[in-house]
Enzyme design. Sequence first.
Site, PDB file in Angstrom:
ATOM      1  N   THR A 256      -8.316  54.888  31.605  1.00  0.00           N
ATOM      2  CA  THR A 256      -7.748  53.790  32.312  1.00  0.00           C
ATOM      3  C   THR A 256      -8.820  53.080  33.032  1.00  0.00           C
ATOM      4  OG1 THR A 256      -6.081  53.232  33.975  1.00  0.00           O
ATOM      5  CG2 THR A 256      -7.156  55.494  33.948  1.00  0.00           C
TER       6      THR A 256
ATOM      7  N   TYR B 292      -4.141  59.053  40.474  1.00  0.00           N
ATOM      8  CA  TYR B 292      -3.824  58.845  39.174  1.00  0.00           C
ATOM      9  C   TYR B 292      -5.116  58.454  38.596  1.00  0.00           C
ATOM     10  CZ  TYR B 292      -3.153  56.540  34.672  1.00  0.00           C
ATOM     11  OH  TYR B 292      -3.466  56.000  33.370  1.00  0.00           O
TER      12      TYR B 292
END
Length: 340
Positions: free
Chosen positions: A125, A149
């Site tokens: 990501t 995250y």
Amino acid sequence: MVLKMSHNQKRILVTGGAGYIGSHACKALSAVGYTPITYDNLVYGHPWAVKWGPLEKGDILDRDRLDEVIAAYQPEAVMHFAAYAYVGESVENPGKYYRNNMAGALTLLEALRDHQIDKFIFSSTCATYGMPQKMPISEDHSQLPINPYGNSKLMVEQMLKDFHAAHGIRSISLRYFNAAGADSDGEIGEKHDPETHLIPLILDVAAGKRSQITIFGDDYDTPDGTCIRDYIHVTDIAEAHILALEKLKSMNGACAYNLGNGKGFSVNEVIETTRKVTKCSIPVQIGQRRAGDPARLVGDATLIRNELGWKPAFSDLISIVETAWNWHKNRLILEKNIIC
Ligand code: UDP
């Protein structure tokens, strides 16, 4: 229990294959002659999204179950999508993210090492970059995540380098910017519960299922004051996984590529485009800025275009919103929710 299948089909283990991006990758794999084996705990995944190969229910933290499924199917490679992906939740409950995203990936990698499976594609990501220092963001940008995250995903990228050095597992990490849109045949699409992403939320407003969309801040240093993001079509993301799989056959190493459109669109532009596509009214209200949101996040995907020949087919915002609306609308009609 695992399903029996012929061993002359080329099989790819797809963790998280019942999820949004994983299911689109399964469709793309099937189109080029692979059988995707979906391995999913169905916490966020949907059984209805598994259409192109068997579904094996299991958790990536369950080493025995992984061994059973890997031994039964002997996949050539693994595409690893299974992860939790709510940034806000990761701040409130980091343990959940480190356990699932990091320890889960570690459990999976150790299983692959022991079964001599040496090809791995990882859903990474742009959150691994943290606050952007320069724009557009290329792969050599510093990686300093600002939430658990992003940290959990970066840790997996680091593990992949070490597993390559020690055990010869070759990998490609694909760093997604904002995944959006839906399969153009309308077979699968985006459905999260809870939904936090901009485009499906706006579509809910267009459909009359939510009363308005809140714009998280209109005082950013951008042309219209709203945040700019790089929306990339999920089918283009899936195609990049197919190219990565081919590349892994001849490549040795652990590398990473950005998957972005190179074009940024503001929250206001997304709302305006959705009004045009849906022809429905979309009431907005201006809210507070959301913590941790940079004004602009745009990826530079030159590397994957040059090295893997990736060419996004749905790079304009209209086709991203149109495919998403087509799927969203049909699902709401089936669920007997309001349209406009
Ligand atoms: N956003 C917004 N209202 C919402 C949801 C999102 O204004 O209800 C904005 C958010 O601040 C960001 C962009 O839309 O600038 C995309 O957010 P999303 O959560 O879809 O993806 P993210 O960029 O956080 O991964």
